[in-house]
Enzyme design. Structure first.
Site, PDB file in Angstrom:
ATOM      1  N   GLY A  71     -35.655 -29.565 -89.377  1.00 16.03           N
ATOM      2  CA  GLY A  71     -36.144 -28.238 -89.758  1.00 16.03           C
ATOM      3  C   GLY A  71     -37.421 -28.298 -90.578  1.00 16.03           C
ATOM      4  CG  ASN A 151     -31.357 -22.083 -97.660  1.00 13.77           C
ATOM      5  OD1 ASN A 151     -32.228 -21.227 -97.465  1.00 13.77           O
ATOM      6  ND2 ASN A 151     -31.441 -22.963 -98.622  1.00 13.77           N
ATOM      7  CD  GLN A 179     -28.228 -23.062 -93.658  1.00 16.37           C
ATOM      8  OE1 GLN A 179     -27.043 -22.975 -93.329  1.00 16.37           O
ATOM      9  NE2 GLN A 179     -28.695 -24.102 -94.329  1.00 16.37           N
ATOM     10  CB  SER A 199     -32.161 -28.666 -88.680  1.00 15.45           C
ATOM     11  OG  SER A 199     -31.801 -29.920 -89.191  1.00 15.45           O
ATOM     12  N   GLY A 200     -30.628 -30.410 -86.209  1.00 12.29           N
ATOM     13  CA  GLY A 200     -29.386 -30.944 -85.653  1.00 12.29           C
ATOM     14  C   GLY A 200     -28.237 -31.067 -86.642  1.00 12.29           C
ATOM     15  CG  HIS A 201     -28.806 -32.172 -90.931  1.00  7.64           C
ATOM     16  ND1 HIS A 201     -28.340 -31.800 -92.168  1.00  7.64           N
ATOM     17  CD2 HIS A 201     -30.123 -31.899 -90.939  1.00  7.64           C
ATOM     18  CE1 HIS A 201     -29.348 -31.333 -92.895  1.00  7.64           C
ATOM     19  NE2 HIS A 201     -30.439 -31.378 -92.170  1.00  7.64           N
ATOM     20  CB  THR A 237     -41.078 -43.938 -79.346  1.00 10.01           C
ATOM     21  OG1 THR A 237     -42.260 -44.707 -79.143  1.00 10.01           O
ATOM     22  CG2 THR A 237     -40.012 -44.349 -78.342  1.00 10.01           C
ATOM     23  CB  CYS A 325     -33.376 -29.142-101.282  1.00  8.64           C
ATOM     24  SG  CYS A 325     -32.735 -28.403 -99.807  1.00  8.64           S
TER      25      CYS A 325
HETATM   26  C1  LIG Z   1     -33.158 -22.533 -94.038  1.00 14.71           C
HETATM   27  C2  LIG Z   1     -33.512 -23.983 -93.993  1.00 14.71           C
HETATM   28  N1  LIG Z   1     -34.704 -24.343 -93.495  1.00 14.71           N
HETATM   29  C3  LIG Z   1     -35.063 -25.644 -93.407  1.00 14.71           C
HETATM   30  C4  LIG Z   1     -34.232 -26.654 -93.840  1.00 14.71           C
HETATM   31  C5  LIG Z   1     -34.667 -28.088 -93.712  1.00 14.71           C
HETATM   32  O1  LIG Z   1     -34.070 -28.681 -92.594  1.00 14.71           O
HETATM   33  P1  LIG Z   1     -33.995 -30.280 -92.411  1.00 14.71           P
HETATM   34  O2  LIG Z   1     -32.996 -30.764 -93.409  1.00 14.71           O
HETATM   35  O3  LIG Z   1     -33.548 -30.486 -91.003  1.00 14.71           O
HETATM   36  O4  LIG Z   1     -35.360 -30.815 -92.654  1.00 14.71           O
HETATM   37  C6  LIG Z   1     -32.988 -26.321 -94.394  1.00 14.71           C
HETATM   38  C7  LIG Z   1     -32.092 -27.376 -94.931  1.00 14.71           C
HETATM   39  O5  LIG Z   1     -31.293 -27.135 -95.811  1.00 14.71           O
HETATM   40  C8  LIG Z   1     -32.612 -24.947 -94.452  1.00 14.71           C
HETATM   41  O6  LIG Z   1     -31.429 -24.567 -94.944  1.00 14.71           O
END
Ligand SMILES: Cc1ncc(COP(=O)(O)O)c(C=O)c1O
Length: 390
Positions: A71, A151, A179, A199-201, A237, A325
């Site tokens: 993301g 988030n 999200q 975002s995958g995770h 790659t 974060c």
């Molecule tokens: C709303 C939002 N945007 C972006 C991100 C960042 O994504 P990534 O961890 O895949 O870099 C997050 C991660 O918490 C998020 O909640």
């Protein structure tokens, strides 16, 4: 007693079915998709299958999907890539006060390069009024970026309406759907978006892989320059295991998302109701209805969020204060500040985010443990004794 993980907005475990799909890509399908031989072409085929799955999930075409590292990269690519490509047209960007740092920081960076950024406010529920966006548009506006859902407090924004306004004015519109992707239905045409990050995770896929949807015809700079992969947009790659894992996570979400939403929303509402009923001087942050099905964010007066979090952790329950974060710093959350929470309620916030494995027993355990923790902490608080007990 089993540990309870309630921090799915920070990250999700990789679904074992995703891991199973990824494993052969480490040891068997290891060719470089850019290579012309059979090893390479087999890997390329897997990448393109995943791209097709992702595209059809959001009503896009495969050519409109670019695989990224997550993301943060997708968001940076949009903000800097559109600014760079459209500088001749204007230098104004519109975003909101409650975006993730992966949007806010590139915007601050551009401000230092002479760009103008308008940060539209939100109401007390964390919702953006589309008319505020409309009024902020000038003839210099080149991009609007508003997140699909927040988030921290889970507020789901009126993206389709904002998209309609952007389209009417001929301004590119991006949404950070990190999200919501795999959790709420998304169709890029119904949402009227030109660009979308995921975002995958966050959807039971692996870490280190994401996508950017780029509508056909959108002009932007390459994200990373090098070997010309992803039609020159994003060199490096291919992360074949990650991309295949992302595709599998999307395939699972396609089938399971609808039931999961209903299941999680019921647990979410039980947790919210329980906390508000059992703990005096507590309140819900974010909108009661326009919120992510898995998000509970509360403020509990006269206690520090960090103290509650650590006590819950000792009791085997993982949650967060503010966003993962920024929770390592003790800065109050910019999102809670934007909804106008007073200082003491910002510092007494807790976020529980539920996920696929969350059960009713998990919620019952939080409702049993948290009130006792709050009571213990309040019994040590001089402020609580002064203001409430006396
Ligand atoms: C709303 C939002 N945007 C972006 C991100 C960042 O994504 P990534 O961890 O895949 O870099 C997050 C991660 O918490 C998020 O909640």
């Amino acid at each position: 007693m089993k540990n309870i993980y309630l921090d799915y907005a920070a990250t999700t475990p990789t679904d074992p079915r995703v891991v199973e799909a990824m494993l052969p890509c480490f040891t068997e399908v290891y060719g470089n998709p850019s290579s012309l031989h059979a090893f390479g072409q087999t890997a390329k085929h897997r990448v393109e299958e995943a791209r097709q799955t992702v595209a059809s999930f959001i009503g896009a075409t495969p050519e409109e999907i670019v695989f990224t590292s997550g993301g943060t990269e997708s968001n940076n690519a949009v903000i800097k890539g559109i600014a760079g490509a459209r500088r001749d047209k204007g230098n104004h960007i519109i975003t909101s006060r409650i975006e993730h740092h992966a949007i806010l920081e590139p915007c601050h960076f551009l401000e230092k390069q002479g760009f103008d950024v308008t940060y539209v406010p939100v109401d007390e529920y964390g919702l953006i009024d589309p008319t505020h966006v409309e009024k902020a548009i000038t003839d210099k506006t080149i991009l609007i970026s508003i997140m699909h859902a927040n988030n921290e407090i889970g507020a789901v924004q009126p993206i389709d309406e904002i998209g309609r306004i952007a389209r009417g004015k001929g301004v590119y519109f991006h949404t950070d759907a990190v999200q919501t992707f795999g959790h709420l239905p998304i169709n890029v045409n119904e949402l009227n978006v030109d660009l979308l990050s995921a975002s995958g995770h966050k959807l039971y896929g692996p870490k280190g892989v994401g996508i950017l949807y780029v509508r056909k015809g959108v002009r932007m700079l390459p994200f990373i320059q090098g070997g010309g992969q992803e039609k020159g947009r994003r060199a490096s790659t291919y992360n074949v295991p990650g991309i295949v894992g992302f595709g599998k996570a999307v395939e699972l979400a396609k089938v399971e998302m609808e039931n999961e939403m209903v299941h999680l929303a019921a647990l979410r509402d039980k947790l919210i109701k329980g906390i508000l009923a059992k703990i005096a001087h507590s309140q819900l942050n974010g909108h009661p209805v326009r919120r992510l099905p898995n998000n509970v964010n509360v403020s509990i007066a006269y206690v520090e969020g960090e103290s509650m979090l650590l006590n819950l952790d000792i009791a085997g329950i993982a949650c967060s204060t503010g966003s993962a974060c920024s929770s390592a710093s003790l800065e109050p959350s910019h999102v809670l500040a934007a909804i106008g929470l007073p200082h003491e309620l910002m510092h007494g916030s807790l976020r529980f985010t539920l996920g696929r494995p969350t059960s009713e027993e998990d919620i019952d355990r939080v409702l049993q443990v948290l009130p006792a923790i709050v009571e213990k902490l309040r019994s040590m608080s001089p402020l609580y004794k002064k203001e409430v007990k006396s």
